[in-house]
Design a protein around this motif. Structure first.
Motif, short mmCIF file in Angstrom:
data_model
loop_
_atom_site.label_atom_id
_atom_site.label_comp_id
_atom_site.label_asym_id
_atom_site.label_seq_id
_atom_site.Cartn_x
_atom_site.Cartn_y
_atom_site.Cartn_z
N PHE A 154 48.84 38.65 46.86
CA PHE A 154 47.79 39.11 45.96
C PHE A 154 47.82 40.63 45.93
O PHE A 154 47.69 41.28 46.98
CB PHE A 154 46.43 38.61 46.44
N VAL A 155 47.97 41.17 44.75
CA VAL A 155 47.94 42.62 44.55
C VAL A 155 46.62 42.91 43.83
O VAL A 155 46.39 42.42 42.73
CB VAL A 155 49.14 43.11 43.73
N ILE A 156 45.79 43.69 44.49
CA ILE A 156 44.45 43.93 43.96
C ILE A 156 44.33 45.41 43.62
O ILE A 156 44.43 46.28 44.50
CB ILE A 156 43.38 43.52 44.99
N HIS A 157 44.11 45.69 42.35
CA HIS A 157 44.01 47.05 41.85
C HIS A 157 42.54 47.49 41.81
O HIS A 157 41.67 46.72 41.44
CB HIS A 157 44.60 47.15 40.44
N GLY A 207 47.18 54.02 47.97
CA GLY A 207 46.26 54.55 46.97
C GLY A 207 45.09 53.61 46.78
O GLY A 207 44.40 53.26 47.74
N ASP A 208 44.90 53.17 45.57
CA ASP A 208 43.76 52.33 45.24
C ASP A 208 44.13 50.84 45.14
O ASP A 208 43.39 50.04 44.59
CB ASP A 208 43.18 52.80 43.90
N VAL A 209 45.31 50.50 45.67
CA VAL A 209 45.82 49.13 45.55
C VAL A 209 45.94 48.51 46.94
O VAL A 209 46.48 49.12 47.86
CB VAL A 209 47.21 49.13 44.87
N THR A 218 41.34 44.21 39.23
CA THR A 218 42.25 43.17 38.77
C THR A 218 43.05 42.60 39.94
O THR A 218 43.38 43.32 40.89
CB THR A 218 43.23 43.71 37.70
N ILE A 219 43.32 41.31 39.85
CA ILE A 219 44.09 40.62 40.89
C ILE A 219 45.31 39.99 40.25
O ILE A 219 45.21 39.24 39.29
CB ILE A 219 43.25 39.50 41.56
N GLN A 220 46.47 40.31 40.81
CA GLN A 220 47.72 39.66 40.40
C GLN A 220 48.15 38.74 41.54
O GLN A 220 48.22 39.18 42.69
CB GLN A 220 48.82 40.68 40.16
N VAL A 241 39.77 34.35 45.79
CA VAL A 241 39.97 35.64 46.46
C VAL A 241 38.90 36.62 45.98
O VAL A 241 38.27 37.32 46.77
CB VAL A 241 41.39 36.19 46.19
N ARG A 242 38.65 36.65 44.69
CA ARG A 242 37.65 37.55 44.12
C ARG A 242 36.27 37.26 44.71
O ARG A 242 35.55 38.17 45.12
CB ARG A 242 37.61 37.39 42.60
#
Length: 101
Positions: A67-70, A15-17, A53-55, A42-43
């Motif tokens: 890194f999970v980027i939404h 999806g968008d992640v 958002t980055i987790q 990373v950003r």
């Protein structure tokens, strides 16, 4: 030195992640990798804005950071007209990051 000298990346998207795992080649390099590769770096490297958002998940037993980027893929790979923003491209781009000695 570039990040690729210290680690490799495994990626995926849904999806968008986007999900980018950066894994140290040598477990001895994990601390350096962990200290260097912050969500802010990373950003900046991926040219993200604050909407995305980055987790960051630390996985020391695997010598890896995940890194999970939404909100990165403009609705998803199949819904976006963005030029090849798949996880594999993002991971390869991230590994070109300069790492200070």
């Amino acid at each position: 030195m570039i990040l690729r000298d210290l680690a490799h990346a495994r990626t995926g998207d849904k999806g968008d992640v986007s999900n980018i795992a950066v894994v140290a080649h040598d477990p001895a390099a994990y601390q350096r990798l962990s200290a260097f590769l912050t969500p802010a770096r990373v950003r900046a490297r991926l040219g993200l804005d604050e909407v995305q958002t980055i987790q960051r998940h630390e996985l020391p037993t695997l010598s890896a950071l995940n890194f999970v980027i939404h909100g990165l893929l403009a609705g998803g790979v199949t819904r976006s007209a963005a030029l090849d923003a798949h996880g594999k491209c993002l991971g390869a781009w991230l590994l070109g990051l300069e790492v200070a000695d």
